[in-house]
Write an enzyme that holds these catalytic residues in place. Structure first.
Site, PDB file in Angstrom:
ATOM      1  CG  HIS A  81      -1.814   1.131   1.353  1.00 50.85           C
ATOM      2  ND1 HIS A  81      -2.783   1.423   0.418  1.00 50.85           N
ATOM      3  CD2 HIS A  81      -1.904   2.098   2.288  1.00 50.85           C
ATOM      4  CE1 HIS A  81      -3.426   2.504   0.782  1.00 50.85           C
ATOM      5  NE2 HIS A  81      -2.911   2.942   1.921  1.00 50.85           N
ATOM      6  CG  ASP A  89      10.667   8.206 -22.016  1.00 48.99           C
ATOM      7  OD1 ASP A  89      11.785   8.028 -21.493  1.00 48.99           O
ATOM      8  OD2 ASP A  89      10.162   9.337 -22.132  1.00 48.99           O
ATOM      9  CG  HIS A 160      10.967  15.736 -16.655  1.00 46.19           C
ATOM     10  ND1 HIS A 160      12.287  15.524 -16.944  1.00 46.19           N
ATOM     11  CD2 HIS A 160      10.355  14.544 -16.828  1.00 46.19           C
ATOM     12  CE1 HIS A 160      12.469  14.255 -17.276  1.00 46.19           C
ATOM     13  NE2 HIS A 160      11.305  13.647 -17.211  1.00 46.19           N
ATOM     14  CE1 TYR A 182      10.237  16.218 -20.313  1.00 48.42           C
ATOM     15  CE2 TYR A 182       9.351  16.794 -22.467  1.00 48.42           C
ATOM     16  CZ  TYR A 182      10.287  16.983 -21.465  1.00 48.42           C
ATOM     17  OH  TYR A 182      11.273  17.926 -21.617  1.00 48.42           O
ATOM     18  CB  ALA A 183       5.642   8.350 -22.380  1.00 54.72           C
ATOM     19  CG  ASN A 184       9.471   9.140 -18.378  1.00 55.24           C
ATOM     20  OD1 ASN A 184       9.885   8.158 -18.960  1.00 55.24           O
ATOM     21  ND2 ASN A 184       9.903  10.355 -18.648  1.00 55.24           N
TER      22      ASN A 184
END
Length: 190
Positions: A81, A89, A160, A182-184
């Site tokens: 939890h 990426d 970022h 920036y797909a992270n």
């Protein structure tokens, strides 16, 4: 202590490509979790010891659906939890402080969304973080796909630089071949 050498028919296999001439020594080493060798010690994780000492159970439990990658399964098994996992990426920096599972194959295979879709059935996402630069760098269609994939999770967009400060606190990072800028994302378990 027995010497280890490549497996041959005259020795007892350890299950990991090494062998020991003395079966009693082999069993004791597996139970204790390691083999002493001339070059040092070879250690076995508890899961590896169980698989070696219970081969019939190991064969019966082969996965056929869902996530098949053992490193990702191991990573997810340690999430509790409010723990976090990063899906990155291909260009995301290396983080030596955390476990990295690199599953990148080539451009966009797999993508961050592929991994997210595979994780969602076994990982309840309570919160997610992404870099706010993602909004400026990508089309409306791409943004919509990401928001839809995170449906039900509280999504926070942040600079970022701030996003990267969260990474060392994660249980691990799954690196993809995604080329979306920036797909992270950082996922927190609910």
């Amino acid at each position: 202590m027995g010497r280890l050498r490549p497996t041959s028919s005259s020795t007892v296999p350890t299950g990991l490509g090494l062998s020991c001439r003395d079966p009693a020594l082999k069993r004791r080493a597996i139970i204790n979790g390691s083999f002493g060798t001339a070059d040092g010690v070879i250690s076995f994780s508890p899961a590896a010891r169980f698989a070696i000492t219970h081969p019939s159970i190991h064969r019966l439990t082969m996965l056929k659906t869902g996530i098949l990658n053992p490193h990702i399964l191991s990573l997810l098994a340690r999430v509790r939890h409010t723990n976090t996992v990063v899906i990155s990426d291909r260009g995301f920096p290396f983080w030596p402080q955390i476990e990295i599972v690199d599953i990148s194959l080539c451009d966009n295979i797999p993508s961050v969304l592929d991994v997210l879709r595979a994780l969602r059935p076994n990982f309840v996402v309570g919160k997610a973080w992404m870099a706010q630069e993602f909004l400026r760098a990508n089309t409306k269609t791409t943004r919509t796909r990401f928001v839809a994939a995170l449906k039900g999770a509280e999504l926070t967009l942040e600079p970022h630089v701030d996003f990267k400060k969260r990474v060392p606190h994660a249980i691990g990072l799954i690196r993809t071949g995604d080329t979306v800028q920036y797909a992270n994302m950082i996922l927190e378990s609910a």
